[in-house]
Design a protein around this motif. Sequence first.
Motif, PDB file in Angstrom:
ATOM      1  N   ALA A 199       0.830  -1.211   0.000  1.00  0.00           N
ATOM      2  CA  ALA A 199       0.000   0.000   0.000  1.00  0.00           C
ATOM      3  C   ALA A 199       0.863   1.259   0.000  1.00  0.00           C
ATOM      4  O   ALA A 199       0.567   2.229  -0.708  1.00  0.00           O
ATOM      5  N   ALA A 200       1.937   1.252   0.785  1.00  0.00           N
ATOM      6  CA  ALA A 200       2.805   2.421   0.863  1.00  0.00           C
ATOM      7  C   ALA A 200       3.549   2.658  -0.452  1.00  0.00           C
ATOM      8  O   ALA A 200       3.635   3.794  -0.931  1.00  0.00           O
ATOM      9  N   MET A 201       4.072   1.596  -1.050  1.00  0.00           N
ATOM     10  CA  MET A 201       4.821   1.753  -2.294  1.00  0.00           C
ATOM     11  C   MET A 201       3.930   2.201  -3.443  1.00  0.00           C
ATOM     12  O   MET A 201       4.388   2.896  -4.357  1.00  0.00           O
ATOM     13  N   ALA A 202       2.659   1.815  -3.387  1.00  0.00           N
ATOM     14  CA  ALA A 202       1.724   2.223  -4.435  1.00  0.00           C
ATOM     15  C   ALA A 202       1.101   3.586  -4.167  1.00  0.00           C
ATOM     16  O   ALA A 202       0.304   4.076  -4.978  1.00  0.00           O
ATOM     17  N   GLY A 203       1.432   4.200  -3.043  1.00  0.00           N
ATOM     18  CA  GLY A 203       0.875   5.513  -2.711  1.00  0.00           C
ATOM     19  C   GLY A 203      -0.586   5.472  -2.334  1.00  0.00           C
ATOM     20  O   GLY A 203      -1.310   6.470  -2.502  1.00  0.00           O
ATOM     21  N   LEU A 204      -1.044   4.345  -1.790  1.00  0.00           N
ATOM     22  CA  LEU A 204      -2.466   4.179  -1.480  1.00  0.00           C
ATOM     23  C   LEU A 204      -2.826   4.611  -0.068  1.00  0.00           C
ATOM     24  O   LEU A 204      -4.015   4.666   0.278  1.00  0.00           O
ATOM     25  N   VAL A 205      -1.832   4.870   0.777  1.00  0.00           N
ATOM     26  CA  VAL A 205      -2.094   5.237   2.168  1.00  0.00           C
ATOM     27  C   VAL A 205      -1.276   6.463   2.531  1.00  0.00           C
ATOM     28  O   VAL A 205      -0.294   6.803   1.863  1.00  0.00           O
ATOM     29  N   ASP A 206      -1.692   7.090   3.625  1.00  0.00           N
ATOM     30  CA  ASP A 206      -0.961   8.238   4.146  1.00  0.00           C
ATOM     31  C   ASP A 206       0.110   7.711   5.100  1.00  0.00           C
ATOM     32  O   ASP A 206      -0.179   7.279   6.224  1.00  0.00           O
ATOM     33  N   THR A 207       1.371   7.703   4.652  1.00  0.00           N
ATOM     34  CA  THR A 207       2.449   7.123   5.451  1.00  0.00           C
ATOM     35  C   THR A 207       2.846   7.989   6.643  1.00  0.00           C
ATOM     36  O   THR A 207       3.644   7.564   7.475  1.00  0.00           O
ATOM     37  N   ALA A 208       2.275   9.178   6.734  1.00  0.00           N
ATOM     38  CA  ALA A 208       2.577  10.051   7.873  1.00  0.00           C
ATOM     39  C   ALA A 208       1.782   9.660   9.109  1.00  0.00           C
ATOM     40  O   ALA A 208       2.075  10.128  10.212  1.00  0.00           O
ATOM     41  N   THR A 209       0.777   8.818   8.947  1.00  0.00           N
ATOM     42  CA  THR A 209      -0.038   8.369  10.073  1.00  0.00           C
ATOM     43  C   THR A 209       0.053   6.853  10.185  1.00  0.00           C
ATOM     44  O   THR A 209       0.524   6.160   9.286  1.00  0.00           O
ATOM     45  N   SER A 210      -0.403   6.341  11.313  1.00  0.00           N
ATOM     46  CA  SER A 210      -0.345   4.898  11.565  1.00  0.00           C
ATOM     47  C   SER A 210      -1.246   4.141  10.599  1.00  0.00           C
ATOM     48  O   SER A 210      -2.367   4.571  10.308  1.00  0.00           O
ATOM     49  N   ILE A 211      -0.744   3.018  10.100  1.00  0.00           N
ATOM     50  CA  ILE A 211      -1.523   2.167   9.192  1.00  0.00           C
ATOM     51  C   ILE A 211      -1.853   0.872   9.913  1.00  0.00           C
ATOM     52  O   ILE A 211      -0.959   0.220  10.469  1.00  0.00           O
ATOM     53  N   GLN A 212      -3.114   0.517   9.923  1.00  0.00           N
ATOM     54  CA  GLN A 212      -3.559  -0.711  10.573  1.00  0.00           C
ATOM     55  C   GLN A 212      -4.040  -1.710   9.538  1.00  0.00           C
ATOM     56  O   GLN A 212      -4.478  -1.334   8.443  1.00  0.00           O
ATOM     57  N   VAL A 213      -3.969  -2.983   9.901  1.00  0.00           N
ATOM     58  CA  VAL A 213      -4.433  -4.059   9.029  1.00  0.00           C
ATOM     59  C   VAL A 213      -5.432  -4.909   9.802  1.00  0.00           C
ATOM     60  O   VAL A 213      -5.129  -5.414  10.888  1.00  0.00           O
ATOM     61  N   SER A 214      -6.615  -5.035   9.251  1.00  0.00           N
ATOM     62  CA  SER A 214      -7.648  -5.893   9.817  1.00  0.00           C
ATOM     63  C   SER A 214      -7.813  -7.102   8.893  1.00  0.00           C
ATOM     64  O   SER A 214      -7.922  -6.941   7.681  1.00  0.00           O
ATOM     65  N   VAL A 215      -7.837  -8.293   9.461  1.00  0.00           N
ATOM     66  CA  VAL A 215      -7.920  -9.514   8.658  1.00  0.00           C
ATOM     67  C   VAL A 215      -9.243 -10.216   8.914  1.00  0.00           C
ATOM     68  O   VAL A 215      -9.566 -10.575  10.061  1.00  0.00           O
ATOM     69  N   LEU A 216     -10.024 -10.376   7.860  1.00  0.00           N
ATOM     70  CA  LEU A 216     -11.240 -11.174   7.905  1.00  0.00           C
ATOM     71  C   LEU A 216     -10.959 -12.516   7.249  1.00  0.00           C
ATOM     72  O   LEU A 216     -10.179 -12.608   6.299  1.00  0.00           O
ATOM     73  N   VAL A 217     -11.599 -13.546   7.747  1.00  0.00           N
ATOM     74  CA  VAL A 217     -11.480 -14.874   7.141  1.00  0.00           C
ATOM     75  C   VAL A 217     -12.867 -15.318   6.715  1.00  0.00           C
ATOM     76  O   VAL A 217     -13.774 -15.431   7.551  1.00  0.00           O
ATOM     77  N   ASP A 218     -13.036 -15.473   5.421  1.00  0.00           N
ATOM     78  CA  ASP A 218     -14.345 -15.787   4.836  1.00  0.00           C
ATOM     79  C   ASP A 218     -15.397 -14.767   5.275  1.00  0.00           C
ATOM     80  O   ASP A 218     -16.548 -15.102   5.578  1.00  0.00           O
ATOM     81  N   GLY A 219     -14.968 -13.505   5.327  1.00  0.00           N
ATOM     82  CA  GLY A 219     -15.880 -12.411   5.633  1.00  0.00           C
ATOM     83  C   GLY A 219     -16.147 -12.165   7.096  1.00  0.00           C
ATOM     84  O   GLY A 219     -16.934 -11.273   7.436  1.00  0.00           O
ATOM     85  N   HIS A 220     -15.504 -12.914   7.994  1.00  0.00           N
ATOM     86  CA  HIS A 220     -15.791 -12.793   9.426  1.00  0.00           C
ATOM     87  C   HIS A 220     -14.527 -12.457  10.211  1.00  0.00           C
ATOM     88  O   HIS A 220     -13.424 -12.867   9.860  1.00  0.00           O
ATOM     89  N   THR A 221     -14.706 -11.734  11.311  1.00  0.00           N
ATOM     90  CA  THR A 221     -13.609 -11.414  12.207  1.00  0.00           C
ATOM     91  C   THR A 221     -13.510 -12.462  13.313  1.00  0.00           C
ATOM     92  O   THR A 221     -14.441 -13.255  13.517  1.00  0.00           O
ATOM     93  N   GLY A 222     -12.372 -12.491  14.029  1.00  0.00           N
ATOM     94  CA  GLY A 222     -12.226 -13.385  15.171  1.00  0.00           C
ATOM     95  C   GLY A 222     -11.650 -14.748  14.850  1.00  0.00           C
ATOM     96  O   GLY A 222     -11.562 -15.602  15.747  1.00  0.00           O
ATOM     97  N   TYR A 223     -11.229 -14.994  13.613  1.00  0.00           N
ATOM     98  CA  TYR A 223     -10.662 -16.300  13.258  1.00  0.00           C
ATOM     99  C   TYR A 223      -9.364 -16.514  14.032  1.00  0.00           C
ATOM    100  O   TYR A 223      -8.588 -15.578  14.272  1.00  0.00           O
TER     101      TYR A 223
END
Length: 345
Positions: A199-223
């Motif tokens: 995301a950073a190399m493609a310029g898709l996020v603001d690198t001056a702020t914290s970037i978080q990643v949320s992972v869903l598994v088959d559309g659901h959280t908590g896996y």
Amino acid sequence: MAGPLDQEKRVPRPMPATNSASTRRPGAASGACSRKGRTLARLLLVDKIAIAGLSAALVLAGCTALGPKEPDASMPATDATSSSALVTSAPLETAMSSQTLPVYWLGRSNDDVFLYREFFPAQTADEPIVAALRNMMGSKPDDPDYFSFWNSPTRLGASISAKNVITVDVSADAFGQKVDAGIAERSVAQLVYTATAAAAMAGLVDTATSIQVSVLVDGHTGYNAFGHVPLDKPMTRNPAYVAPVWIIDPSEGSVYNSLPLKVHGQAVSPTGTLAWSLATMEGSRVGEQYLDGTATIADGPGQLGTFAFNLVPPPGRYQLSVYISDPSTPGQRLGVDTKTVNIAK
């Protein structure tokens, strides 16, 4: 490599207890000793045959071409000297216009497992995050010292919110391999680093702020990833998993037609300096050391920074090693990273 087959050793069964007061025929004792001796000799012969067969199996196993060694799915045993916990920050990659994808892999160094990055050409129409993660889960690293425990998923998608949160949605079959808790944590961090780097190399996020990643598994959280890591909240880069020494160039197996050989990478060292060595390669075996020296980390002691130096070796195949030399343990190489390079004639 497959281990030797288990060989069951034949052991004589214990003789039943006898009453010391029992009456025996004359010569019975000598006859029993003679029979016992013959039985023991036969059993020893069987044991020798079994040991010879086991030795032959070991020789054949060592000589058979079984392909690349499978990575160990557990963390190595720790010792008193460690290069872990040296890195305290995990800076993001900078935006680039080149069509390359950053992919992080696991790699062992001394008594720990760290994250190392390679670049791959962008060869699909997928958006950068999905393309990078697809490479991470479905391809192999160029460097044979690196590895991964992800499976290629049947479904994979990604999106970015206005709050700099990357959401990755992946099918459960990506987590099919069995690993211990330490490797599971690092494998999830591998996904976080790869997604944020793309995301950073493609310029898709603001690198001056914290970037978080949320992972869903088959559309659901908590896996429960790999049976050890609950995916119940957004994650950020954990700097503890960054390799303390990391050769960025040359890449593994590079061929150079002109000199100097320009070496650069990133590292952290308590003294702000690194040691390096260049050894000849004889087939797949590391031969004699040809050159050695030191390099300075630009940001100084205790800070993650870049290093660079040039080499002018004669034509040949070499292994380049860069590592932390700890004055308190002479001869100990901490955080060592290696690359094989070829200098053309």
